[in-house]
Motif scaffolding. Structure first.
Motif, PDB file in Angstrom:
ATOM      1  N   UNK A  10     -36.936  36.312   4.182  1.00  0.00           N
ATOM      2  CA  UNK A  10     -37.635  35.146   3.621  1.00  0.00           C
ATOM      3  C   UNK A  10     -38.334  35.472   2.312  1.00  0.00           C
ATOM      4  N   UNK A  11     -38.593  36.755   2.066  1.00  0.00           N
ATOM      5  CA  UNK A  11     -39.274  37.150   0.827  1.00  0.00           C
ATOM      6  C   UNK A  11     -38.307  37.332  -0.338  1.00  0.00           C
ATOM      7  N   UNK A  12     -37.007  37.254  -0.080  1.00  0.00           N
ATOM      8  CA  UNK A  12     -36.024  37.440  -1.145  1.00  0.00           C
ATOM      9  C   UNK A  12     -35.908  36.172  -1.994  1.00  0.00           C
ATOM     10  N   UNK A  13     -35.821  36.317  -3.311  1.00  0.00           N
ATOM     11  CA  UNK A  13     -35.640  35.148  -4.179  1.00  0.00           C
ATOM     12  C   UNK A  13     -34.360  34.386  -3.808  1.00  0.00           C
ATOM     13  N   UNK A  14     -34.399  33.103  -3.857  1.00  0.00           N
ATOM     14  CA  UNK A  14     -33.282  32.198  -3.569  1.00  0.00           C
ATOM     15  C   UNK A  14     -32.902  32.248  -2.089  1.00  0.00           C
ATOM     16  N   UNK A  15     -32.637  33.456  -1.568  1.00  0.00           N
ATOM     17  CA  UNK A  15     -32.234  33.592  -0.170  1.00  0.00           C
ATOM     18  C   UNK A  15     -33.305  33.019   0.757  1.00  0.00           C
ATOM     19  N   UNK A  16     -34.572  33.335   0.463  1.00  0.00           N
ATOM     20  CA  UNK A  16     -35.667  32.810   1.277  1.00  0.00           C
ATOM     21  C   UNK A  16     -35.709  31.294   1.263  1.00  0.00           C
ATOM     22  N   UNK A  17     -35.477  30.703   0.094  1.00  0.00           N
ATOM     23  CA  UNK A  17     -35.472  29.246  -0.028  1.00  0.00           C
ATOM     24  C   UNK A  17     -34.319  28.627   0.748  1.00  0.00           C
ATOM     25  N   UNK A  18     -33.151  29.266   0.697  1.00  0.00           N
ATOM     26  CA  UNK A  18     -31.985  28.748   1.418  1.00  0.00           C
ATOM     27  C   UNK A  18     -32.165  28.860   2.936  1.00  0.00           C
ATOM     28  N   UNK A  19     -32.820  29.929   3.393  1.00  0.00           N
ATOM     29  CA  UNK A  19     -33.100  30.064   4.825  1.00  0.00           C
ATOM     30  C   UNK A  19     -34.081  28.994   5.273  1.00  0.00           C
ATOM     31  N   UNK A  20     -35.042  28.676   4.421  1.00  0.00           N
ATOM     32  CA  UNK A  20     -35.996  27.603   4.728  1.00  0.00           C
ATOM     33  C   UNK A  20     -35.273  26.259   4.760  1.00  0.00           C
ATOM     34  N   UNK A  21     -34.370  26.052   3.819  1.00  0.00           N
ATOM     35  CA  UNK A  21     -33.566  24.823   3.794  1.00  0.00           C
ATOM     36  C   UNK A  21     -32.744  24.702   5.075  1.00  0.00           C
ATOM     37  N   UNK A  22     -32.198  25.821   5.507  1.00  0.00           N
ATOM     38  CA  UNK A  22     -31.344  25.857   6.691  1.00  0.00           C
ATOM     39  C   UNK A  22     -32.134  25.727   7.991  1.00  0.00           C
ATOM     40  N   UNK A  23     -33.480  25.843   7.882  1.00  0.00           N
ATOM     41  CA  UNK A  23     -34.354  25.872   9.060  1.00  0.00           C
ATOM     42  C   UNK A  23     -33.883  26.933  10.060  1.00  0.00           C
ATOM     43  N   UNK A  24     -33.626  28.111   9.512  1.00  0.00           N
ATOM     44  CA  UNK A  24     -33.112  29.223  10.306  1.00  0.00           C
ATOM     45  C   UNK A  24     -34.154  29.724  11.303  1.00  0.00           C
ATOM     46  N   UNK A  25     -33.665  30.342  12.351  1.00  0.00           N
ATOM     47  CA  UNK A  25     -34.539  31.014  13.320  1.00  0.00           C
ATOM     48  C   UNK A  25     -34.774  32.425  12.785  1.00  0.00           C
ATOM     49  N   UNK A  26     -36.034  32.762  12.538  1.00  0.00           N
ATOM     50  CA  UNK A  26     -36.363  34.039  11.940  1.00  0.00           C
ATOM     51  C   UNK A  26     -36.850  35.022  13.013  1.00  0.00           C
ATOM     52  N   UNK A  27     -36.447  36.281  12.868  1.00  0.00           N
ATOM     53  CA  UNK A  27     -36.834  37.300  13.845  1.00  0.00           C
ATOM     54  C   UNK A  27     -37.037  38.632  13.144  1.00  0.00           C
ATOM     55  N   UNK A  28     -38.063  39.357  13.565  1.00  0.00           N
ATOM     56  CA  UNK A  28     -38.311  40.700  13.052  1.00  0.00           C
ATOM     57  C   UNK A  28     -37.812  41.708  14.071  1.00  0.00           C
ATOM     58  N   UNK A  29     -36.922  42.582  13.661  1.00  0.00           N
ATOM     59  CA  UNK A  29     -36.354  43.569  14.579  1.00  0.00           C
ATOM     60  C   UNK A  29     -37.391  44.597  15.018  1.00  0.00           C
ATOM     61  N   UNK A  30     -38.460  44.752  14.230  1.00  0.00           N
ATOM     62  CA  UNK A  30     -39.473  45.761  14.521  1.00  0.00           C
ATOM     63  C   UNK A  30     -40.565  45.241  15.460  1.00  0.00           C
TER      64      UNK A  30
END
Length: 511
Positions: A143-163
């Motif tokens: 989500x912190x990556x330029x453009x990619x973060x915005x597209x994931x937000x647009x996609x309403x993706x399910x976000x998960x931290x592996x750690x």
């Protein structure tokens, strides 16, 4: 490789891909790439820059609560087709001019989730425009990556931290809620392998897409090209090479095949792992490749056998290989192992040591070699000597397996009770295999008798049970010596030690 294949699979595992090209192909790649690569990357970057503000516009002015629900209205019917068109245009610029589609993408009510395999590289996102930009699962770090973060937000993706275990629990709950929402949330798309492979087999599917027990639609993703440039794996071709040689082709073929919807049985609904395994076998059969128990565990590729995690790149064999390259003879290695076990059994200063101490114990003059050996077993600057001693002794053949198991049992039975707890068994098996073992509950239940796990019972189980016997034979003993110097890709060096074709070494047992 079929299921239950152990160490013999390490030479052709699915986590390695090397781009094989003729000299003509390399020259053509350099010439065409010098023109096509910058041109295509520039055009693609411009398209992504166009998508960035549009993606942000979709959630602009919405509260966190509103963003936690499916976005509808003009924000969807106006922006969704534009982003879909630009997404397809981006891949067109990268060389994916024609995408062949077989079958029909099921609608949301038929299959709330699409499972795509094999997962080859970051370029697999080419499937998204063919699925109406289905919602994906992604790492929260993206989500912190330029453009990619915005597209994931647009996609309403399910976000998960592996750690973060709590993040994983929340992601599972959110995923289940969406898949069982009865059409309230959009269709989801998941890569059940969880990591990229070379496509030679399907690795074990993770149960995430199958936890909700809803129907899934298997989707096969193929790249039928003469030059297999798209794949990017754990080892081998780098992501830069993948991108360079893919964009330096005039075009790249891809095929998306939608298989019939798979409706789970009652038994599969109750057991997500069974559900995942059955879908994996179905897709592997359609692809004409084996289904395997390979997984990526802690960023290390392993093979799952009887609940045990067997690292494909054996730390012990890699250690022996480094020691051989550093000039250590068989008697030097044996003497070093004696020094290790003496320290482990002395109780002081303990079995943990630094890379500098390890270099001294091994008799190495090069501290870097000791550091490399530490990295095989540990992510920090210290290493447990019990792991090195037990795992290296197992594959070097200096002692019999029964003798080695007795030593291991004594080391982990600190109280001298003659019995191991479940936690101690995990530690013992982890030390023997040179890799942490967190799922030894099945082994413990089979070996223990009324809560007592004795050395005799453990030895009997490991040497007589078909599954564990195979682990011991193929992973905890020296590789079988070749009948001749060239048999099975092995050669015997001047010291009487046997080396295999990929550089690892084992020593003959001393009488």
């Amino acid at each position: 490789m079929e299921r239950d294949d152990c160490h013999s699979a390490t030479r052709t595992h699915p986590f390695f891909h090397e781009l094989k090209m003729t000299r003509t192909q390399r020259i053509r790649g350099i010439i065409l790439g010098s023109v096509l690569f910058p041109l295509r990357i520039t055009l693609t970057a411009l398209i992504f820059l166009m998508m960035w503000p549009l993606a942000r516009l979709r959630s602009a002015g919405l509260s966190a609560e509103e963003c936690s629900r499916p976005i509808t209205g003009w924000r969807r019917w106006l922006l969704h087709p534009i982003i879909k068109f630009l997404s397809r245009s981006a891949f067109f610029c990268l060389g994916f001019m024609w995408i062949k589609v077989k079958g029909r993408c099921a609608d949301l009510k038929e299959a709330p989730v699409l499972v795509v395999a094999p997962h080859s590289s970051f370029l697999d996102m080419v499937v998204l425009p063919q699925t109406e930009l289905a919602t994906v699962v992604s790492r929260s770090e993206n989500t912190s990556l330029p453009v990619v973060g915005a597209l994931l937000e647009f996609n309403q993706s399910v976000m998960v931290s592996r750690k973060d275990p709590e993040s994983r629990r929340k992601a599972v709950a959110e995923l289940t809620e969406r898949l069982t929402s009865g059409g309230y949330w959009p269709q989801m798309l998941m890569f059940p392998e969880g990591t990229t492979t070379n496509g030679s087999s399907l690795i074990k599917f993770k149960p995430g897409a199958f936890l909700a027990g809803v129907p899934v639609q298997p989707v096969l993703l193929r790249y039928p090209n003469k030059l297999d440039s798209v794949r990017w794996t754990y080892k081998g071709t780098s992501w830069v090479e993948t991108l360079w040689y893919t964009t330096s082709q005039f075009y790249t073929n891809s095929t998306v095949e939608f298989m019939p919807v798979y409706t789970p049985s009652e038994e599969e609904k109750k057991d997500p792992n069974l559900y995942a395994d059955n879908v994996q076998k179905l897709m592997a059969k359609a692809l004409g490749v084996p289904s395997t128990d390979y997984v990526m565990e802690g960023r290390v590729p392993v093979n799952k056998v009887g609940g045990l995690s067997l690292p494909i790149d054996s730390p012990a064999r890699d250690t022996l290989s480094l020691l051989h390259q550093s000039g250590l003879e068989a008697h030097d290695v044996e003497a070093a192992l004696v020094r290790m076990i003496d320290r482990c059994q002395s109780g002081a200063p303990g079995s943990k040591c630094s890379s500098e101490e390890l270099a001294s114990i091994l008799g190495l003059t090069d501290a870097q070699t000791a550091g490399n050996i530490c990295s095989f077993y540990s992510k920090d600057e210290s290493v447990d000597l019990k792991q090195i001693y037990l795992s290296v002794s197992a594959v070097s053949g200096f002692v019999s397996f029964s003798t080695l198991l007795h030593t291991a049992f004594t080391l982990f039975d600190a109280e001298g009770s003659g019995s191991l707890s479940a936690e101690q068994l995990s530690g013992l098996m982890g030390a023997l295999l040179g890799f942490p073992q967190h799922r030894t509950a099945d082994l413990y239940s089979q070996v223990s008798d009324e809560g007592q796990l004795t050395e005799e019972n453990l030895l009997r189980m490991l040497t007589s049970h078909p599954t564990y016997q195979k682990v011991v034979k193929e992973y905890l003993q020296p590789e079988e010596e070749a009948g001749s110097q060239l048999a099975n890709g092995k050669a015997v060096n001047n010291n009487g030690n046997t080396l295999n074709g990929h550089g690892s070494i084992h020593y003959k047992k001393f009488e």
